[in-house]
Design a protein around this motif. Structure first.
Motif, short mmCIF file in Angstrom:
data_model
loop_
_atom_site.label_atom_id
_atom_site.label_comp_id
_atom_site.label_asym_id
_atom_site.label_seq_id
_atom_site.Cartn_x
_atom_site.Cartn_y
_atom_site.Cartn_z
N MET A 72 16.72 86.49 26.16
CA MET A 72 16.95 87.90 25.84
C MET A 72 18.00 88.00 24.74
SD MET A 72 16.96 89.43 29.70
CE MET A 72 16.02 90.82 29.16
N GLU A 73 17.79 88.95 23.85
CA GLU A 73 18.79 89.22 22.81
C GLU A 73 19.66 90.38 23.24
OE1 GLU A 73 19.11 90.83 18.21
OE2 GLU A 73 17.29 89.76 18.83
N ARG A 74 20.95 90.13 23.36
CA ARG A 74 21.87 91.18 23.78
C ARG A 74 22.09 92.17 22.66
NH1 ARG A 74 24.96 90.76 28.23
NH2 ARG A 74 26.86 91.58 27.27
N ALA A 75 22.29 93.42 23.05
CA ALA A 75 22.53 94.48 22.06
C ALA A 75 23.80 94.17 21.27
CB ALA A 75 22.67 95.82 22.77
N ALA A 76 23.78 94.56 20.00
CA ALA A 76 24.92 94.31 19.12
C ALA A 76 26.16 95.09 19.55
CB ALA A 76 24.56 94.66 17.69
N THR A 77 25.98 96.10 20.40
CA THR A 77 27.10 96.92 20.85
C THR A 77 27.80 96.37 22.09
OG1 THR A 77 25.54 98.25 22.15
CG2 THR A 77 26.08 99.03 19.92
N MET A 78 27.26 95.29 22.68
CA MET A 78 27.84 94.76 23.91
C MET A 78 29.20 94.12 23.64
SD MET A 78 25.61 95.62 26.13
CE MET A 78 26.18 94.72 27.57
N ALA A 79 30.10 94.24 24.61
CA ALA A 79 31.45 93.70 24.44
C ALA A 79 31.46 92.18 24.50
CB ALA A 79 32.38 94.27 25.51
N PHE A 80 30.53 91.61 25.26
CA PHE A 80 30.48 90.15 25.42
C PHE A 80 29.18 89.62 24.84
CE2 PHE A 80 29.18 86.39 27.86
CZ PHE A 80 30.26 85.55 27.62
N ALA A 81 29.28 88.56 24.02
CA ALA A 81 28.12 87.88 23.44
C ALA A 81 27.19 88.85 22.71
CB ALA A 81 27.35 87.11 24.52
N ALA A 82 27.75 89.77 21.96
CA ALA A 82 26.95 90.76 21.24
C ALA A 82 25.97 90.08 20.29
CB ALA A 82 27.86 91.69 20.45
N GLY A 83 24.70 90.46 20.38
CA GLY A 83 23.67 89.94 19.51
C GLY A 83 23.21 88.53 19.83
N ALA A 84 23.77 87.90 20.85
CA ALA A 84 23.41 86.52 21.17
C ALA A 84 22.15 86.47 22.01
CB ALA A 84 24.56 85.84 21.92
N LEU A 85 21.49 85.31 21.97
CA LEU A 85 20.37 85.04 22.86
C LEU A 85 20.91 84.46 24.16
CD1 LEU A 85 17.84 83.39 20.35
CD2 LEU A 85 18.05 85.80 20.99
N VAL A 86 20.50 85.02 25.28
CA VAL A 86 21.05 84.65 26.57
C VAL A 86 19.95 84.63 27.62
CG1 VAL A 86 23.33 85.62 26.05
CG2 VAL A 86 21.60 87.04 27.17
N PHE A 87 20.28 84.12 28.79
CA PHE A 87 19.43 84.28 29.97
C PHE A 87 19.82 85.60 30.64
CE2 PHE A 87 20.75 79.71 29.70
CZ PHE A 87 19.57 79.22 29.16
N GLY A 140 15.93 97.64 26.71
CA GLY A 140 16.28 98.45 25.55
C GLY A 140 17.72 98.90 25.51
N ALA A 141 18.50 98.53 26.50
CA ALA A 141 19.90 98.91 26.55
C ALA A 141 20.77 97.67 26.35
CB ALA A 141 20.22 99.60 27.86
N GLU A 142 20.94 96.88 27.43
CA GLU A 142 21.68 95.63 27.29
C GLU A 142 20.87 94.59 26.53
OE1 GLU A 142 23.51 94.11 30.77
OE2 GLU A 142 24.07 96.07 31.55
N ALA A 143 19.55 94.56 26.78
CA ALA A 143 18.66 93.61 26.12
C ALA A 143 17.75 94.37 25.17
CB ALA A 143 17.84 92.85 27.16
N VAL A 144 17.86 94.07 23.87
CA VAL A 144 17.05 94.81 22.90
C VAL A 144 15.69 94.16 22.69
CG1 VAL A 144 19.04 95.79 21.74
CG2 VAL A 144 18.17 93.57 20.99
N ARG A 145 15.54 92.89 23.03
CA ARG A 145 14.23 92.25 22.98
C ARG A 145 14.27 91.02 23.85
NH1 ARG A 145 13.24 87.70 19.19
NH2 ARG A 145 15.25 87.08 18.26
N LEU A 146 13.09 90.54 24.22
CA LEU A 146 12.99 89.29 24.96
C LEU A 146 11.80 88.52 24.46
CD1 LEU A 146 10.46 89.60 27.13
CD2 LEU A 146 12.15 90.84 28.47
#
Length: 256
Positions: free
Chosen positions: A30-45, A165-171
């Protein structure tokens, strides 16, 4: 029951595995939203912090599990449902599409406990296989300190994943090795723990192989440290926890 301590806030994440006959298994990323405080924009589980309601459900469903482990598993199930719409560890589902409606209810503020009661569902915490535990050290200088448990889970049959679409913008689904290759080619970003875990996952050809490996490998808190190697500072992890790569030059490390 407190959610956090000076040692870091408890959190959980899930490596969702989808077998492919004759090919390396797919891993849900999952790609985290760029607005997240932690790991913004990163690919994560999928995953997130353990919440107060998770402790309450853990007391109900823990069985022989330690309560902190059970609470992390509850959080892993809840966060995966919220972020991807997958109902891992849910007992009593009426059909493969039901998790999506459950996610919609969570998004309106209904608690996981209320949701389980209303739909007559249970939690099968044993469907999550302990894989790793990571706890950043001060040397990593991460923005937020989480004590994160990693679990393996098999992709539920017939279900479809979709980003919230909020925390995860795509998967997307991709083998562990191919996700690393994408990021090395500039098509994504993975932070240090995610890269090390993907490298470890890439060594196995099925969920069953991964589960057997996890069962035979100790789960201890990985607390990276900085050490000089070949004249350069490296971020290092222990060598006995199943990781094929146990250090990386600080200059190339991506942090949360």
């Amino acid at each position: 029951m407190t959610q956090a301590s000076d040692a870091g806030r408890p959190a959980a994440t899930v490596v969702v595995v989808r077998d492919r006959p004759g090919l390396a298994p797919d891993i849900l990323m999952m790609e985290r939203a760029a607005t997240m405080a932690f790991a913004a924009g990163a690919l994560v589980f999928p995953g997130g912090a353990v919440e107060e309601g998770d402790w309450t459900l853990a007391e109900r469903f823990a069985g022989q599990l330690a309560l902190d482990d059970a609470a992390a598993r509850v959080a892993a199930i809840r966060e995966t449902l919220e972020e991807s719409g997958l109902g891992i560890g849910l007992q009593g589902l009426t059909d493969a599409a039901q998790p999506l409606s459950l996610r919609a209810s969570l998004s309106t503020g209904e608690s996981m406990g209320m949701l389980l009661e209303r739909h007559g569902l249970g939690l099968a915490l044993d469907e999550l296989v302990p894989f790793a535990r990571w706890h950043p050290a001060d040397a990593e200088r991460v923005q937020r300190i989480y004590d994160t448990r990693f679990y393996l889970a098999r992709m539920p049959e017939g279900q479809e994943a979709s980003a919230d679409g909020a925390e995860a913008v795509r998967l997307f689904w991709c083998s562990a090795a191919d996700t690393i290759a994408r990021c090395d080619a500039g098509e994504g970003r993975i932070i240090f723990p995610t890269r090390r875990n993907l490298e470890r996952l890439a060594g196995f050809n099925s969920f069953d192989e991964l589960a057997a490996h996890a069962a035979s490998t100790p789960v201890e808190a990985v607390r990276p440290w900085i050490e000089q190697r070949d004249g350069r500072p490296h971020l290092c992890i222990p060598t006995h926890l199943g990781y094929p790569v146990c250090s990386e030059p600080i200059a190339t490390v991506s942090r949360g």
